[in-house]
Write a protein that holds these residues in place. Structure first.
Motif, short mmCIF file in Angstrom:
data_model
loop_
_atom_site.label_atom_id
_atom_site.label_comp_id
_atom_site.label_asym_id
_atom_site.label_seq_id
_atom_site.Cartn_x
_atom_site.Cartn_y
_atom_site.Cartn_z
N LEU A 20 0.70 -1.33 0.07
CA LEU A 20 0.02 -0.09 0.03
C LEU A 20 0.93 1.13 -0.02
O LEU A 20 1.72 1.46 0.67
N ALA B 232 0.47 4.55 1.14
CA ALA B 232 -0.44 5.60 1.99
C ALA B 232 -0.23 7.33 1.64
O ALA B 232 0.88 7.39 1.38
N TRP C 80 -5.87 8.56 1.56
CA TRP C 80 -6.13 7.54 2.22
C TRP C 80 -6.13 7.57 3.73
O TRP C 80 -6.98 7.04 4.43
N TYR C 81 -5.26 8.10 4.24
CA TYR C 81 -4.93 8.40 5.48
C TYR C 81 -6.60 9.08 6.27
O TYR C 81 -6.87 8.75 7.29
N GLU D 60 -9.47 9.15 5.23
CA GLU D 60 -10.31 8.20 5.08
C GLU D 60 -10.34 6.98 6.16
O GLU D 60 -11.45 6.64 6.88
N GLN D 61 -9.40 6.41 6.53
CA GLN D 61 -8.91 5.34 7.20
C GLN D 61 -9.17 5.99 8.82
O GLN D 61 -9.62 5.45 9.63
#
Length: 237
Positions: free
Chosen positions: A227, A229, A233-234, A236-237
Protein backbone atom coordinates in the motif's frame (compact mmCIF):
# COMPACT_ATOMS: atom_id res chain seq x y z
CA UNK A 1 29.70 11.80 41.82
CA UNK A 2 27.32 12.87 44.57
CA UNK A 3 23.58 12.30 44.59
CA UNK A 4 23.37 16.09 45.01
CA UNK A 5 22.96 16.62 41.27
CA UNK A 6 19.89 14.35 41.31
CA UNK A 7 18.42 16.20 44.31
CA UNK A 8 18.90 19.58 42.63
CA UNK A 9 17.32 18.36 39.42
CA UNK A 10 14.35 16.95 41.36
CA UNK A 11 13.81 20.28 43.12
CA UNK A 12 13.81 22.09 39.76
CA UNK A 13 10.59 20.26 38.81
CA UNK A 14 8.71 21.98 41.68
CA UNK A 15 6.41 18.93 41.85
CA UNK A 16 2.96 19.64 43.25
CA UNK A 17 2.03 16.10 44.27
CA UNK A 18 3.47 12.71 45.15
CA UNK A 19 2.72 11.40 41.66
CA UNK A 20 4.44 14.35 39.99
CA UNK A 21 7.46 13.82 42.23
CA UNK A 22 7.68 10.11 41.40
CA UNK A 23 7.33 10.89 37.70
CA UNK A 24 10.12 13.46 38.03
CA UNK A 25 12.48 10.87 39.54
CA UNK A 26 11.66 8.46 36.72
CA UNK A 27 12.25 11.14 34.09
CA UNK A 28 15.59 12.03 35.70
CA UNK A 29 16.48 8.34 35.55
CA UNK A 30 15.49 8.21 31.87
CA UNK A 31 17.80 11.11 31.04
CA UNK A 32 20.73 9.48 32.84
CA UNK A 33 20.06 6.33 30.82
CA UNK A 34 20.09 8.35 27.59
CA UNK A 35 23.36 10.02 28.60
CA UNK A 36 24.92 6.64 29.36
CA UNK A 37 23.79 5.24 26.01
CA UNK A 38 25.21 8.29 24.24
CA UNK A 39 28.56 7.85 25.98
CA UNK A 40 28.57 4.19 24.88
CA UNK A 41 28.08 5.12 21.21
CA UNK A 42 24.55 3.74 21.04
CA UNK A 43 23.24 6.65 18.97
CA UNK A 44 25.67 5.88 16.19
CA UNK A 45 23.50 2.87 15.33
CA UNK A 46 20.08 3.73 16.76
CA UNK A 47 17.62 6.59 17.17
CA UNK A 48 15.30 7.57 20.00
CA UNK A 49 11.55 7.38 19.24
CA UNK A 50 8.17 7.11 20.95
CA UNK A 51 6.34 9.03 23.67
CA UNK A 52 9.32 9.67 25.91
CA UNK A 53 11.22 11.14 22.95
CA UNK A 54 8.29 13.52 22.45
CA UNK A 55 8.28 14.37 26.14
CA UNK A 56 12.01 14.93 26.61
CA UNK A 57 12.96 16.44 23.24
CA UNK A 58 9.76 17.91 21.79
CA UNK A 59 8.00 19.12 24.98
CA UNK A 60 4.95 16.82 24.90
CA UNK A 61 2.98 17.62 28.06
CA UNK A 62 2.38 14.08 29.29
CA UNK A 63 4.65 11.70 31.18
CA UNK A 64 5.87 8.58 29.37
CA UNK A 65 7.58 5.66 31.11
CA UNK A 66 9.31 3.67 28.35
CA UNK A 67 12.44 4.34 26.32
CA UNK A 68 11.88 3.26 22.71
CA UNK A 69 14.51 3.09 20.00
CA UNK A 70 14.95 1.97 16.41
CA UNK A 71 18.07 0.86 14.58
CA UNK A 72 19.10 2.90 11.56
CA UNK A 73 19.38 -0.33 9.58
CA UNK A 74 18.02 -3.84 10.24
CA UNK A 75 20.52 -5.98 12.11
CA UNK A 76 19.64 -9.49 13.27
CA UNK A 77 22.91 -9.71 15.23
CA UNK A 78 22.35 -6.58 17.32
CA UNK A 79 22.45 -7.16 21.09
CA UNK A 80 20.96 -4.55 23.42
CA UNK A 81 22.60 -6.27 26.39
CA UNK A 82 26.06 -5.15 25.26
CA UNK A 83 25.06 -1.55 25.99
CA UNK A 84 23.19 -2.24 29.23
CA UNK A 85 26.29 -3.30 31.14
CA UNK A 86 27.75 0.17 30.74
CA UNK A 87 24.58 1.73 32.12
CA UNK A 88 25.12 0.02 35.48
CA UNK A 89 28.48 1.76 35.95
CA UNK A 90 27.14 5.12 34.78
CA UNK A 91 24.21 5.01 37.19
CA UNK A 92 26.47 4.04 40.10
CA UNK A 93 28.16 7.45 39.82
CA UNK A 94 24.82 9.09 40.68
CA UNK A 95 23.89 6.91 43.64
CA UNK A 96 21.83 4.29 41.82
CA UNK A 97 22.20 0.54 42.24
CA UNK A 98 20.73 -0.42 38.88
CA UNK A 99 19.87 -3.95 37.92
CA UNK A 100 18.88 -4.87 34.38
CA UNK A 101 16.87 -7.76 33.06
CA UNK A 102 17.17 -8.64 29.39
CA UNK A 103 13.76 -9.86 28.21
CA UNK A 104 14.68 -10.20 24.55
CA UNK A 105 13.60 -13.25 22.59
CA UNK A 106 15.54 -14.55 19.62
CA UNK A 107 12.33 -14.99 17.63
CA UNK A 108 11.25 -11.33 17.97
CA UNK A 109 12.65 -8.29 16.20
CA UNK A 110 11.89 -5.97 19.12
CA UNK A 111 14.39 -6.49 21.95
CA UNK A 112 13.29 -5.58 25.48
CA UNK A 113 15.02 -4.95 28.78
CA UNK A 114 14.10 -3.50 32.17
CA UNK A 115 16.19 -1.21 34.35
CA UNK A 116 15.30 -1.45 38.04
CA UNK A 117 16.47 0.47 41.11
CA UNK A 118 15.34 0.49 44.74
CA UNK A 119 18.14 2.62 46.21
CA UNK A 120 17.86 6.18 44.91
CA UNK A 121 14.50 6.73 46.61
CA UNK A 122 16.09 6.07 49.98
CA UNK A 123 18.65 8.87 49.73
CA UNK A 124 16.60 11.68 48.15
CA UNK A 125 14.58 14.21 50.13
CA UNK A 126 10.98 14.30 48.94
CA UNK A 127 8.45 17.07 49.47
CA UNK A 128 5.36 14.93 48.97
CA UNK A 129 6.54 11.35 49.39
CA UNK A 130 4.68 9.21 51.92
CA UNK A 131 6.61 7.55 54.70
CA UNK A 132 8.70 4.64 53.48
CA UNK A 133 10.12 6.31 50.37
CA UNK A 134 9.06 5.59 46.81
CA UNK A 135 5.87 3.59 46.52
CA UNK A 136 7.68 1.03 44.36
CA UNK A 137 10.98 0.42 42.65
CA UNK A 138 11.93 2.62 39.75
CA UNK A 139 11.43 0.52 36.66
CA UNK A 140 12.07 1.64 33.10
CA UNK A 141 11.47 -0.50 30.05
CA UNK A 142 13.78 -0.20 27.05
CA UNK A 143 12.71 -1.46 23.64
CA UNK A 144 14.56 -1.38 20.33
CA UNK A 145 13.30 -2.43 16.91
CA UNK A 146 16.09 -4.38 15.21
CA UNK A 147 14.10 -4.77 11.97
CA UNK A 148 12.66 -1.30 11.39
CA UNK A 149 10.70 -0.31 8.27
CA UNK A 150 12.66 1.86 5.86
CA UNK A 151 11.99 5.53 5.25
CA UNK A 152 12.68 6.98 8.69
CA UNK A 153 14.46 10.30 9.03
CA UNK A 154 16.44 11.41 12.06
CA UNK A 155 17.99 14.53 13.49
CA UNK A 156 20.55 15.29 16.17
CA UNK A 157 19.46 16.98 19.38
CA UNK A 158 21.22 17.79 22.61
CA UNK A 159 20.45 17.43 26.30
CA UNK A 160 22.42 19.04 29.12
CA UNK A 161 21.57 16.73 32.04
CA UNK A 162 23.40 15.05 33.68
CA UNK A 163 26.07 16.42 31.29
CA UNK A 164 25.88 17.80 27.73
CA UNK A 165 25.45 15.03 25.17
CA UNK A 166 24.12 14.42 21.67
CA UNK A 167 21.28 12.11 20.81
CA UNK A 168 19.89 10.83 17.51
CA UNK A 169 16.09 11.00 17.38
CA UNK A 170 13.45 10.46 14.72
CA UNK A 171 12.23 13.75 13.30
CA UNK A 172 8.64 14.86 13.92
CA UNK A 173 7.15 13.53 10.64
CA UNK A 174 8.70 10.11 11.28
CA UNK A 175 7.48 10.05 14.88
CA UNK A 176 4.00 10.98 13.62
CA UNK A 177 4.19 8.07 11.16
CA UNK A 178 4.99 5.67 13.98
CA UNK A 179 2.08 6.92 16.06
CA UNK A 180 -0.23 6.72 13.04
CA UNK A 181 0.80 3.12 12.46
CA UNK A 182 -0.13 2.33 16.06
CA UNK A 183 -3.52 4.03 15.70
CA UNK A 184 -4.28 2.20 12.46
CA UNK A 185 -3.04 -1.23 13.50
CA UNK A 186 -3.33 -1.60 17.26
CA UNK A 187 -6.04 -4.12 18.16
CA UNK A 188 -7.19 -2.09 21.14
CA UNK A 189 -7.60 1.58 21.97
CA UNK A 190 -5.02 3.51 23.98
CA UNK A 191 -6.00 6.96 25.15
CA UNK A 192 -2.41 8.16 24.90
CA UNK A 193 -2.40 7.36 21.16
CA UNK A 194 -5.25 9.79 20.56
CA UNK A 195 -3.73 12.33 22.93
CA UNK A 196 -0.52 12.27 20.92
CA UNK A 197 -2.46 12.36 17.63
CA UNK A 198 -4.17 15.58 18.72
CA UNK A 199 -0.79 16.96 19.82
CA UNK A 200 0.68 16.31 16.35
CA UNK A 201 -2.29 17.69 14.42
CA UNK A 202 -2.57 20.79 16.61
CA UNK A 203 0.99 21.60 15.56
CA UNK A 204 0.26 20.86 11.89
CA UNK A 205 3.01 18.23 11.88
CA UNK A 206 3.80 16.79 8.46
CA UNK A 207 3.52 13.00 8.19
CA UNK A 208 6.23 10.76 6.73
CA UNK A 209 4.04 8.72 4.38
CA UNK A 210 6.97 6.68 3.06
CA UNK A 211 7.72 5.38 6.55
CA UNK A 212 4.03 4.83 7.30
CA UNK A 213 3.55 2.85 4.06
CA UNK A 214 6.54 0.63 4.79
CA UNK A 215 5.40 0.06 8.38
CA UNK A 216 1.90 -0.89 7.20
CA UNK A 217 3.43 -3.34 4.71
CA UNK A 218 5.49 -4.89 7.51
CA UNK A 219 2.86 -5.28 10.23
CA UNK A 220 -0.90 -4.97 10.62
CA UNK A 221 -4.02 -5.59 8.51
CA UNK A 222 -2.35 -4.16 5.35
CA UNK A 223 0.73 -6.38 5.69
CA UNK A 224 2.20 -7.45 2.36
CA UNK A 225 -0.23 -5.34 0.28
CA UNK A 226 2.40 -2.79 -0.87
CA UNK A 227 0.00 0.00 0.00
CA UNK A 228 1.15 3.53 -0.78
CA UNK A 229 -0.47 5.66 1.91
CA UNK A 230 -1.21 9.28 1.13
CA UNK A 231 -3.18 12.09 2.76
CA UNK A 232 -6.53 11.12 1.20
CA UNK A 233 -6.19 7.45 2.23
CA UNK A 234 -5.07 8.49 5.70
CA UNK A 235 -8.05 10.79 6.27
CA UNK A 236 -10.47 8.09 5.12
CA UNK A 237 -9.01 5.43 7.43
Amino acid sequence: MSVKIIQEKLQSYAARSQQEEENAVKEITQEIALAALSRAGFFKVAAFQGGTALRVLYSLDRFSEDLDFTLFQPDTKFKLESYLKGLVHEFAAYGYAIEFQDRSKASLAVQKAFLKDASIGEVLNFQHQRKGGLERKIQIKLEIDTNPPSGSHTEEKYLDFPFPFAIAVQDSPSLFAGKSHALLCREYIKGRDWYDFIWYTARKTQLNFELLSNALDQQGPWKGQKLKADAAWYREQ
